[in-house]
Design a protein around this motif. Sequence first.
Motif, PDB file in Angstrom:
ATOM      1  N   LEU A 148     -36.745  33.949 -17.009  1.00 50.62           N
ATOM      2  CA  LEU A 148     -37.930  33.429 -16.361  1.00 50.62           C
ATOM      3  C   LEU A 148     -37.512  32.525 -15.207  1.00 50.62           C
ATOM      4  O   LEU A 148     -36.478  31.857 -15.262  1.00 50.62           O
ATOM      5  N   TYR A 149     -38.349  32.450 -14.190  1.00 47.72           N
ATOM      6  CA  TYR A 149     -38.015  31.692 -12.987  1.00 47.72           C
ATOM      7  C   TYR A 149     -37.740  30.227 -13.289  1.00 47.72           C
ATOM      8  O   TYR A 149     -36.832  29.616 -12.722  1.00 47.72           O
ATOM      9  N   LYS A 150     -38.524  29.641 -14.201  1.00 44.81           N
ATOM     10  CA  LYS A 150     -38.338  28.235 -14.567  1.00 44.81           C
ATOM     11  C   LYS A 150     -37.877  28.097 -16.017  1.00 44.81           C
ATOM     12  O   LYS A 150     -38.218  27.138 -16.695  1.00 44.81           O
ATOM     13  N   ARG A 192     -35.103  39.222 -13.457  1.00 46.70           N
ATOM     14  CA  ARG A 192     -36.431  38.605 -13.494  1.00 46.70           C
ATOM     15  C   ARG A 192     -37.453  39.702 -13.184  1.00 46.70           C
ATOM     16  O   ARG A 192     -37.464  40.265 -12.084  1.00 46.70           O
ATOM     17  N   TYR A 193     -38.302  40.013 -14.141  1.00 46.80           N
ATOM     18  CA  TYR A 193     -39.248  41.115 -13.986  1.00 46.80           C
ATOM     19  C   TYR A 193     -40.564  40.673 -13.358  1.00 46.80           C
ATOM     20  O   TYR A 193     -41.245  41.475 -12.733  1.00 46.80           O
ATOM     21  N   ALA A 194     -40.950  39.432 -13.545  1.00 43.94           N
ATOM     22  CA  ALA A 194     -42.148  38.910 -12.881  1.00 43.94           C
ATOM     23  C   ALA A 194     -41.815  38.655 -11.420  1.00 43.94           C
ATOM     24  O   ALA A 194     -40.692  38.292 -11.072  1.00 43.94           O
ATOM     25  N   ARG A 236     -50.176  52.472  -6.047  1.00 42.11           N
ATOM     26  CA  ARG A 236     -49.892  51.320  -5.187  1.00 42.11           C
ATOM     27  C   ARG A 236     -49.542  50.092  -6.026  1.00 42.11           C
ATOM     28  O   ARG A 236     -48.603  49.361  -5.721  1.00 42.11           O
ATOM     29  N   GLY A 237     -50.318  49.859  -7.081  1.00 47.04           N
ATOM     30  CA  GLY A 237     -50.040  48.717  -7.934  1.00 47.04           C
ATOM     31  C   GLY A 237     -48.656  48.793  -8.556  1.00 47.04           C
ATOM     32  O   GLY A 237     -47.901  47.814  -8.550  1.00 47.04           O
ATOM     33  N   LEU A 238     -48.280  49.975  -9.066  1.00 46.85           N
ATOM     34  CA  LEU A 238     -46.993  50.126  -9.738  1.00 46.85           C
ATOM     35  C   LEU A 238     -45.830  50.093  -8.746  1.00 46.85           C
ATOM     36  O   LEU A 238     -44.749  49.578  -9.080  1.00 46.85           O
ATOM     37  N   VAL A 239     -46.038  50.631  -7.551  1.00 41.21           N
ATOM     38  CA  VAL A 239     -44.978  50.577  -6.533  1.00 41.21           C
ATOM     39  C   VAL A 239     -44.679  49.130  -6.154  1.00 41.21           C
ATOM     40  O   VAL A 239     -43.511  48.747  -5.971  1.00 41.21           O
ATOM     41  N   LEU A 240     -45.715  48.307  -6.037  1.00 42.21           N
ATOM     42  CA  LEU A 240     -45.500  46.892  -5.722  1.00 42.21           C
ATOM     43  C   LEU A 240     -44.753  46.179  -6.852  1.00 42.21           C
ATOM     44  O   LEU A 240     -43.908  45.316  -6.595  1.00 42.21           O
ATOM     45  N   VAL A 241     -45.037  46.544  -8.098  1.00 44.84           N
ATOM     46  CA  VAL A 241     -44.279  45.991  -9.223  1.00 44.84           C
ATOM     47  C   VAL A 241     -42.802  46.369  -9.093  1.00 44.84           C
ATOM     48  O   VAL A 241     -41.908  45.529  -9.268  1.00 44.84           O
ATOM     49  N   LEU A 242     -42.546  47.641  -8.761  1.00 45.09           N
ATOM     50  CA  LEU A 242     -41.166  48.113  -8.595  1.00 45.09           C
ATOM     51  C   LEU A 242     -40.473  47.391  -7.448  1.00 45.09           C
ATOM     52  O   LEU A 242     -39.319  46.953  -7.581  1.00 45.09           O
ATOM     53  N   LEU A 243     -41.160  47.248  -6.315  1.00 47.82           N
ATOM     54  CA  LEU A 243     -40.572  46.549  -5.178  1.00 47.82           C
ATOM     55  C   LEU A 243     -40.271  45.087  -5.524  1.00 47.82           C
ATOM     56  O   LEU A 243     -39.262  44.529  -5.083  1.00 47.82           O
ATOM     57  N   GLY A 244     -41.147  44.486  -6.311  1.00 47.78           N
ATOM     58  CA  GLY A 244     -40.903  43.115  -6.746  1.00 47.78           C
ATOM     59  C   GLY A 244     -39.653  43.011  -7.604  1.00 47.78           C
ATOM     60  O   GLY A 244     -38.867  42.062  -7.466  1.00 47.78           O
TER      61      GLY A 244
END
Length: 370
Positions: free
Chosen positions: A197-199, A123-125, A100-108
């Motif tokens: 990075l976002y900023k 952007r990976y984060a 579940r944790g890794l799937v959410l990372v992938l979806l992000g």
Amino acid sequence: MKKEVKNQRLQSLDALRGFDMFFIMGGGALFVGLATWCPTPFFLAIADQMEHVPWHGFAFEDMIFPLFLFIAGISFPYSLEKQKASGMTSSAIYRKVIRRGLVLVLLGCIYNGLLDFDFANQRYASVLGRIGLAWMFAALIFLNVQTRIRIGIVAAIFIGYWLLLIGFPAPDGDGDPFSMGGSLVGYVDRMLLPGHLYKEIHDPEGILGIIPAIGTASLGMLTGEWIKLKREGLTEMRKVGMLICAGALLIVVGLVWSLVFPINKNLWTSSFACLVGGISMLLFALFYYIIDVKNCRRWTLFFRVIGMNSITIYLAQHFIDFEFTSTSVFGGLASIFPESFQPLVLALAYIAVCWGFLYFLYRQKIFLKV
């Protein structure tokens, strides 16, 4: 067995999750529209809360993300009980938590454009990645550590994160360990995160911020464990009362701590985590008391429809142009009204289209579960 599972489901949790996601689904624009139409000090003050603060400080908008993570934490003791009751082995539970944790990372990553295959500018984060990893590590701690020790771990996480940021400012920064350019948080992201990075010099969902976010998820798990607890003399009202006390205490700790460790969502500072953890507890106590204790549920459908497909609406708004649909259907109607009233009509239209989409899924019993 079916009856028992049904009774164990917290209706308040779905409603609170829906309340939280409502502001992602156009709720903020609704209050801005109200302030545009009726610019009284009250509505203007609320509208001001619908934007993130630039750096130090706090607004209601800064609550939405950590509240969702807190809610995800509350649900874990319940889902774990169901998994054990269904006969799942410990290894299967561990695999499910990690998956579940890794799937959410992938979806992000997909949300941030992974399917464009522009890896240099990816952007990976991400918000979903922060939720997935923080929840995953908190769940692994929950599976292996007793309650009292977990409380100590949360305290150690918050204090340790504070000391880490004070003791190790960015070598290439401005000397301020809590500034965007001077914090260790941004430095680690600049050194270790590929892509952009976002900023530019800092990412609000970067690597080090996962540490205090684990504490946020763990606070939710402690809350869920407390609500589940069955003990002689422990009434539902006493549970609510203790949650209110714990939430108030966390808020006080966060505010006092902010005198030396600023409240900052971008850094997910420990003072921020305590403040939003306390507010989250108070909100959950209120929803739990009204919905599950007093059994006042008729008004909750609107929020439950959103809450039971929260990940769906978060992703759908990125990939489906709901604004085009709502403007195409209701734009003519909005044009009839005075210009100051039109943003409110369009905000209501957007919410109606999104909610209608979710209600269709709700009626078809289609729920995206990770």
